[in-house]
Design a protein around this motif. Structure first.
Motif, PDB file in Angstrom:
ATOM      1  N   LYS A 465       0.808  -1.222   0.000  1.00  0.00           N
ATOM      2  CA  LYS A 465       0.000   0.000   0.000  1.00  0.00           C
ATOM      3  C   LYS A 465       0.842   1.273   0.000  1.00  0.00           C
ATOM      4  CE  LYS A 465      -4.047  -2.048   2.284  1.00  0.00           C
ATOM      5  NZ  LYS A 465      -4.976  -1.927   3.439  1.00  0.00           N
ATOM      6  N   PHE A 466       1.964   1.236   0.701  1.00  0.00           N
ATOM      7  CA  PHE A 466       2.767   2.448   0.866  1.00  0.00           C
ATOM      8  C   PHE A 466       4.040   2.346   0.035  1.00  0.00           C
ATOM      9  CE2 PHE A 466       6.193   4.748   3.095  1.00  0.00           C
ATOM     10  CZ  PHE A 466       5.688   6.035   2.996  1.00  0.00           C
ATOM     11  N   TYR A 513       0.222   6.228  -1.707  1.00  0.00           N
ATOM     12  CA  TYR A 513      -0.514   5.305  -0.848  1.00  0.00           C
ATOM     13  C   TYR A 513      -1.743   4.809  -1.597  1.00  0.00           C
ATOM     14  CZ  TYR A 513      -2.309   3.066   3.314  1.00  0.00           C
ATOM     15  OH  TYR A 513      -2.729   2.124   4.216  1.00  0.00           O
ATOM     16  N   GLY A 528      -5.917   5.646  -5.000  1.00  0.00           N
ATOM     17  CA  GLY A 528      -4.978   6.155  -4.026  1.00  0.00           C
ATOM     18  C   GLY A 528      -4.381   7.499  -4.385  1.00  0.00           C
ATOM     19  N   ARG A 530      -1.080  10.134  -4.609  1.00  0.00           N
ATOM     20  CA  ARG A 530       0.373  10.235  -4.801  1.00  0.00           C
ATOM     21  C   ARG A 530       0.767  11.696  -4.904  1.00  0.00           C
ATOM     22  NH1 ARG A 530       1.350  10.221 -10.896  1.00  0.00           N
ATOM     23  NH2 ARG A 530      -0.745   9.897 -11.760  1.00  0.00           N
TER      24      ARG A 530
END
Length: 736
Positions: A465-466, A513, A528, A530
């Motif tokens: 995810k990260f 993320y 997500g 960025r």
């Protein structure tokens, strides 16, 4: 300075998260046995061919989710004889298959189709490898695997001899592949190779793999392969001297040359030689190479202050190029092969070239290349040399070095020579989550300048995810890269018509993320946030330019994508600059800040009609800029794809500095008569360069690695469409 310390803090913190990953080469193993019967590539699973060989069936989901077993079953078997390595895959489905095209070596169409791919690391070092893939329609792709940081990337620009056969059935399709041992580089006394299998199920938009590993690593990732265990290691391949001659017949006419009243007819002869000095060390030689069949460059609209560089298209320079090209960062490349044999878009004849690449030891890989260009009326003859090595250290880390030399071999008033040296250390954690490369490069010229350095570091940390990354470049004003790319170093003064070199420091952190919705009824694969930031500082520490970006991304289960991007940019313009044409006053020296918002959308790529668009508006220096791009293509699967792209920019600067509409139109038409006969057409119009061009290439692969090409190319100006030049080339190659 605060940002620099922050980046170093991120680096130290992420070391703590670089825990070991599972050893998939120990967990997933296939015991291969020799065949007792002849294998015939016919797509029919005969009992006497495959019944005595083990089956591996346990494929796992890899993308868009990396949890659970694959919905559709895939069975794989392998065997070998004295000369060939064989793979058979039986791919079950519900009878719905997508085959975008029959064209070989087309990366986008291959991964956009139902496909089966073999990824190999025969040297078993997790540093380089090969891939061989086939779609459900029989379109082939082969390429090399290389590492950039901790990620594995494939390049389809490597060509060699192998064969496949695909047959489709009601509820499955079968692919059989044979790869000659002399096509591969491997250690003759090694009993284990790295291997993985990737299944593309495009109807369901999923990719599955034999080994299970995190989605944040590419499916061809060398760190997460299984093991191919030989009952006895393959012997060194015999008969590994290959000759690939060519002959061309050309008609060329330069209409801008008043002394040329008719087309010039020429014939040329040349060729390539491939020699396997050992089972994992190859020598490639070329004599009077011809690149007339290379893909045409895609035109772009450049409205930046610096030059842009079009990608390399010539096969001799593309094969195994990673050993030379994987130095520097995305912003600076010490070696860029397109600098050889091309000057300001004009081709310079090459007389000969040689390239030695491969492994000296299991942990030491090296490459040496030498190319000699011919003297012309405009350019002196030059000899180009580049040597590089990669020494594996620790578990996955590498020490790399490169030496580059250009030496004039005929009288010239230009710089007699130019040389570059560089040393890099790339740390990659055992899991691959953390990587960081430290680098130092310098240049040598007859002037003995000061400030000839380029140093810094670049790295990433990646979990599911990260994800985050960082770059620091410090560039001296006299770090000269004649055979590389360093566009920001040279600043053009539009008033004095002079170019001034200005050193700089780049600081570039980024963070991303992602959220992965769960459930079979989900509409989104992931979404997500960025953000990425680029700060360029002058040698005295003052601001040169800063760019802050914030984006939110959506990727839907039906393959469509949506990106929302906001940008802020501040430029301390040090020299008067012309961005849209010399007919207007240059933008004056000063500080400019401007914002922009972009929306980008790409439709479901599995449909017959596929379209995508990018639209953005914002301030631009002392004016505004409206930009839009629309692209659409019809796919008549699998025999034809016809696409049209329109790129538009409306730039309106302050009074006296100009306003202009810039247009770029491109038509692509690709027809696959079979998986051996292809017809490629490209029409391009750009108002920025006042050029209209037409390119057509008919290719018939009449025998493995042997082709007949018919190429047509012409260029016109955009005022009255007066013709500039025209060429027709017939080229025949044969693999001996």
């Amino acid at each position: 300075m605060k940002i620099l310390w922050s980046l170093l803090f991120i680096l130290l913190v992420t070391v703590g998260f670089s825990q070991n990953g599972k050893d998939t080469r120990a967990l997933y193993q296939y015991q291969i046995k020799p065949t007792t019967n002849s294998i015939v590539l016919d797509g029919v699973i005969s009992a006497d061919e495959w019944s005595n060989h083990d089956t591996t069936t346990g494929f796992f989901n890899h993308w868009p989710v990396d949890e659970g077993e694959a919905r559709n079953r895939t069975e794989v078997k392998m065997t070998y004889d004295e000369h060939q390595f064989y793979i058979m895959a039986k791919c079950y489905d519900q009878g719905k298959r997508i085959v975008q095209s029959l064209v070989r070596d087309n990366d986008e169409d291959f991964w956009g189709s139902d496909n089966f791919t073999i990824a190999l690391d025969p040297v078993n070092t997790k540093q380089s490898g090969f891939m061989f893939g086939v779609t459900a329609g029989g379109a082939e792709i082969e390429g090399t695997l290389t590492l950039e940081g901790s990620q594995t990337y494939s390049s389809e620009n490597w060509d060699n001899k192998w064969a496949s056969k695909v047959v489709q059935y009601e509820d499955h399709w079968v692919v059989e592949v044979s790869i000659p041992f002399k096509t591969l580089r491997y250690n003759a006394n090694q009993n284990e190779w790295g291997i993985n299998f990737i299944r593309g199920d495009k109807s369901n938009n999923v990719y599955t793999t034999w080994t299970q590993f995190p989605v944040n690593f590419n499916a061809v990732g060398m760190n997460y392969m299984g093991s191919l265990v030989w009952d006895q290691s393959p012997e060194k391949a015999k008969g590994t001297f290959i000759l690939n001659p060519y002959v061309t017949s050309s008609s060329l006419r330069d209409y801008e040359n008043s002394e040329q009243t008719e087309a010039e007819l020429t014939s040329d002869l040349g060729g390539d030689v491939k020699v396997a000095l050992t089972s994992n060390l190859n020598l490639d030689l070329t004599l009077f190479p011809d690149f007339s069949n290379a893909d045409v460059d895609q035109q772009v609209t450049n409205i930046t202050r610096f030059d842009i560089f079009l990608p390399e298209q010539r096969n001799f320079f593309l094969e195994n190029n990673d050993i030379f090209a994987n130095f520097g960062t995305y912003d600076i490349k010490p070696f860029f092969s397109r600098r050889i044999g091309i000057n300001e878009g004009e081709a310079i004849p090459i007389d000969f070239g040689g390239r030695l690449t491969g492994n000296i030891t299991p942990n030491l890989r090296m490459g040496i290349m030498n190319v000699q260009t011919r003297r012309t009326e405009e350019f002196a003859a030059q000899n180009y040399s580049v040597a590089a090595f990669q020494q594996k250290v620790l578990k996955r880390s590498v020490v790399k070095g490169i030496f580059i030399n250009r030496q004039a071999t005929s009288n010239t008033l230009d710089m007699e020579y130019s040389r570059n040296l560089g040393l890099e250390f790339s740390y990659v954690s055992e899991s691959g989550r953390l990587n960081n490369t430290f680098m130092y490069h310098t240049s040598l010229t007859p002037e003995n300048f000061d400030d000839t350095y380029f140093y810094g570091f670049e790295g990433t940390y990646s979990s599911k995810k990260f994800r985050t990354g960082w770059t620091l470049n410090v560039v001296g004003e006299n770090y000269l890269t004649e055979l590389g790319v360093n566009p920001r170093l040279e600043n053009y003064n539009a008033e004095t018509d002079k170019t001034i070199r200005v050193g700089y420091t780049l600081i570039n952190p980024w963070v991303r993320y992602l959220f992965f919705p769960k459930g079979d009824d989900r509409k989104i694969n992931y979404h997500g946030l960025r953000t990425w930031h680029m700060m360029y500082l002058n040698p005295d520490g003052s601001l040169n330019e800063i760019e802050d970006n914030l984006a939110y991304d959506f990727e839907f289960q039906n393959t469509s994508k949506l990106n929302l991007i906001g940008r802020y940019q501040e430029v301390n313009l040090m020299f008067p600059t012309s961005l849209i044409g010399d007919e207007f006053d240059p933008i004056p020296v000063g500080n400019y800040d401007f914002t922009r918002f972009d929306v980008q959308y790409r439709s479901d790529e599995r449909k017959t009609f596929v379209w995508n668009t990018l639209a953005g508006y914002g301030s631009f220096y002392n004016g505004t800029r409206l930009g839009a791009m629309v692209q659409g293509s019809f796919r008549f699967r699998p025999w034809g794809t016809f696409g049209l792209t329109y790129d538009y920019n409306d730039i309106r600067l302050a009074d006296g500095y100009g306003s202009k509409n810039l247009h770029l139109v491109r038509f692509n038409g690709n027809i696959s008569f079979s998986n051996k006969l292809f017809f490629t057409n490209v029409l391009q119009y750009t108002s920025r360069n006042d050029n209209f061009s037409a390119f057509s290439r008919l290719q018939w692969r009449y025998s493995p690695m042997s082709d007949i090409f018919l190429i047509y190319n012409e260029n016109h100006d955009t005022t009255g469409l007066g013709i500039k030049n025209r060429s027709i080339v017939l080229k025949v190659t044969y693999w001996l």
